[in-house]
Design an enzyme around this catalytic site. Sequence first.
Site, mmCIF file in Angstrom:
data_model
loop_
_atom_site.group_PDB
_atom_site.id
_atom_site.type_symbol
_atom_site.label_atom_id
_atom_site.label_comp_id
_atom_site.label_asym_id
_atom_site.label_seq_id
_atom_site.Cartn_x
_atom_site.Cartn_y
_atom_site.Cartn_z
ATOM 1 N N ASP A 1 14.183 4.983 -7.635
ATOM 2 C CA ASP A 1 14.935 4.077 -6.760
ATOM 3 C C ASP A 1 15.624 2.989 -7.555
ATOM 4 O OD1 ASP A 1 14.112 5.186 -4.411
ATOM 5 O OD2 ASP A 1 12.480 3.770 -4.079
ATOM 6 N N ARG B 1 6.560 2.883 1.617
ATOM 7 C CA ARG B 1 7.175 4.015 0.911
ATOM 8 C C ARG B 1 6.623 4.207 -0.487
ATOM 9 N NH1 ARG B 1 11.380 3.053 -1.889
ATOM 10 N NH2 ARG B 1 12.696 4.779 -1.233
ATOM 11 N N PRO C 1 11.024 -18.970 4.303
ATOM 12 C CA PRO C 1 12.108 -19.074 3.318
ATOM 13 C C PRO C 1 11.696 -19.862 2.079
ATOM 14 C CG PRO C 1 12.717 -20.128 5.414
ATOM 15 C CD PRO C 1 11.359 -19.551 5.606
ATOM 16 N N GLU D 1 10.333 -24.447 13.367
ATOM 17 C CA GLU D 1 10.631 -25.146 12.111
ATOM 18 C C GLU D 1 9.639 -24.792 11.014
ATOM 19 O OE1 GLU D 1 13.360 -27.233 11.253
ATOM 20 O OE2 GLU D 1 13.924 -26.005 12.962
#
Length: 264
Positions: free
Chosen positions: A188, A173, A108, A135
């Site tokens: 897209d 893709r 993150p 963690e």
Amino acid sequence: MRIDILTLFPGMFPGYLNESILQKAQDLGQLEVHLHNIRDFAAGKHHVTDEPPFGGGGGMLLKPEPIFDAVESLILRQAQDKVFNLQSSEEKDQRLKIEDMPIILLTPQGRPFSQTIAQELSQHERLVLLCGRYEGVDERVRQHLVTDEISIGDYVLTGGELAAMVIVDAVTRLLPGVLGAEGAAETDSHATGLLEGPHYTKPAQFREWTVPEVLRSGHAANIARWRREESLRRTWQRRPDLLLTAELDEADRWFLGKLAGENS
Ligand code: ADE
């Protein structure tokens, strides 16, 4: 492209990798995924991969040694391939490929993943994706091993595995031939810097809702203009921040001005 995934849970991947477009990409020879269990690189009878942090605090951290060993085994194998391949005529190409292997930690704390990053990653011959757990990882992995850190959003998952699958999917893709129709990925949402507008299929009338007349007109230029304007409208309504960096022409600006006027 070859993607090596380092994880404590390789069993999480096959279900997703072996269906639909990702399976097709592998059948086409455009994608090769190699799963490696970090635990296999952990020393000792118990193959310990995590320890509590120095200085206290909750949670467990992934130890550095198994991760370094796992990644270095891949680099070593690549270097051995290099020595072998350098004897061939494609010496220069091979040398390029050795340097061309980003080692990406999913966390993150990484840079936010985007279509631009997917495009950037799709240019590489190889990727290594390292899935964090608990963690996080010992800081020395960040400082001395990985070359990039990516987050798939501002929320905390139980590990990097889903993030790795998101990256494999978004990158695959974009590989040549994977989506079938050439250029299919180019319109897209996000690929153009804008969100896509609405799409319709048969029937032309469903309950009391009809497909916009222009889409059934067969008039290519009008259809293209309508699509562009609906894409601008949707972006303006839902993600106005994207308009700050999208490439816009004179007609786009006029249409946005009209939208703003209608809504003021
Ligand atoms: N691991 C845990 N949460 C994550 C996130 N948001 N992105 C990437 N890896 C993660």
